[in-house]
Structures are given as C-alpha cells and as structure tokens.
Design a protein around this motif. Structure first.
Motif, mmCIF file in Angstrom:
data_model
loop_
_atom_site.group_PDB
_atom_site.id
_atom_site.type_symbol
_atom_site.label_atom_id
_atom_site.label_comp_id
_atom_site.label_asym_id
_atom_site.label_seq_id
_atom_site.Cartn_x
_atom_site.Cartn_y
_atom_site.Cartn_z
ATOM 1 N N TRP A 19 0.865 -1.181 0.000
ATOM 2 C CA TRP A 19 0.000 0.000 0.000
ATOM 3 C C TRP A 19 0.898 1.225 0.000
ATOM 4 O O TRP A 19 1.971 1.221 0.608
ATOM 5 N N VAL A 72 -9.302 -4.125 -1.168
ATOM 6 C CA VAL A 72 -9.655 -2.807 -0.641
ATOM 7 C C VAL A 72 -8.717 -2.450 0.514
ATOM 8 O O VAL A 72 -8.492 -3.262 1.415
ATOM 9 N N TYR A 107 -8.370 1.358 6.362
ATOM 10 C CA TYR A 107 -8.016 2.653 6.947
ATOM 11 C C TYR A 107 -8.545 2.752 8.372
ATOM 12 O O TYR A 107 -9.464 2.033 8.759
ATOM 13 N N LYS A 148 -6.063 8.698 -0.182
ATOM 14 C CA LYS A 148 -6.386 7.386 0.361
ATOM 15 C C LYS A 148 -6.743 6.453 -0.798
ATOM 16 O O LYS A 148 -7.915 6.317 -1.138
ATOM 17 N N GLU A 171 -7.904 3.518 -2.924
ATOM 18 C CA GLU A 171 -8.928 2.528 -2.609
ATOM 19 C C GLU A 171 -8.371 1.109 -2.561
ATOM 20 O O GLU A 171 -8.815 0.294 -1.765
ATOM 21 N N LYS A 172 -7.400 0.830 -3.410
ATOM 22 C CA LYS A 172 -6.913 -0.548 -3.576
ATOM 23 C C LYS A 172 -5.476 -0.706 -3.095
ATOM 24 O O LYS A 172 -4.707 0.252 -3.049
#
Length: 116
Positions: free
Chosen positions: A12, A81, A84, A95, A97-98
């Motif tokens: 991420w 997903v 958060y 932010k 999404e994936k």
C-alpha cells in the motif's frame, strides 16, 4: 496463489506532509503495524518513507502473509480494498482505494520455507 509454500506481499502507498513524518510513524506503529503483527499468518511488515523534496513524503507499507485467508483476517473479505483507520484523515493526503498483492517467488530474507 495456492501452494503451501506461498508467501504473499501486500503493498500500500500514499503521501503525507513531511512535517508529519515522525508523528505518522508513531501513529502507524500503534495502529496498522500492531494490527499486522496481531493477525495470525502475518510474517512481518515494514514501513518505508521517501521524501519527495516538495514538503511531501511518500509512504509505503509492505506486509508479508502466509495465505490469502490470513490477509482476509486482517483486511476483510475484499482483500483488494485498503484498510483505513479514523485518524488517517489527519495525515494522509490521498487514500487509495486498492492495495496490491504479489506472490513472493524468490527472496533472501528467510520468508519462504525451505524447498528441500
């Protein structure tokens, strides 16, 4: 992603203000990193930072997992997903999404079981 020898990397990335760097590290150690390490099947994690020179810092988290089921235990049923926390809005400038998942096929960190 199906053998007992799988190691899966979950990646991420986002950006924060460089001025928030120290506070964000402390925050993530108490939230995301703690949750990674408390989840069965997590093999470890890292948080990387790269100052972009314009007052922004790129943040990347890498976590290694023994299976997609272990990732589901951390992330929920839709593993693609991003997860958060409520305070993330204070720090994150975006932010996504994936997240990404990658099969670890070669490594020198001792994550993969011996193949003998």
């Amino acid at each position: 992603m199906g053998s007992d020898r799988d190691v899966i990397l979950r990646r991420w990335a986002s950006r924060i203000r460089t001025a928030d760097r120290e506070a964000y590290v402390g925050y993530i150690e108490k939230t995301g990193i703690a949750d990674y390490l408390e989840t069965a099947g997590n093999l470890g994690c890292q948080m990387l930072m790269r100052d972009l020179g314009d007052g922004l810092t790129e943040v990347t988290t890498l976590s290694w997992w023994s299976s997609m089921d272990a990732i589901r235990a951390f992330a929920g049923e839709d593993v693609e997903v991003a997860r958060y926390y409520p305070e993330d809005d204070e720090y994150l400038l975006e932010k996504p999404e994936k997240v990404e998942h990658h099969d670890v096929v070669a490594e020198a960190l001792g994550l993969l079981p011996e193949t003998r």
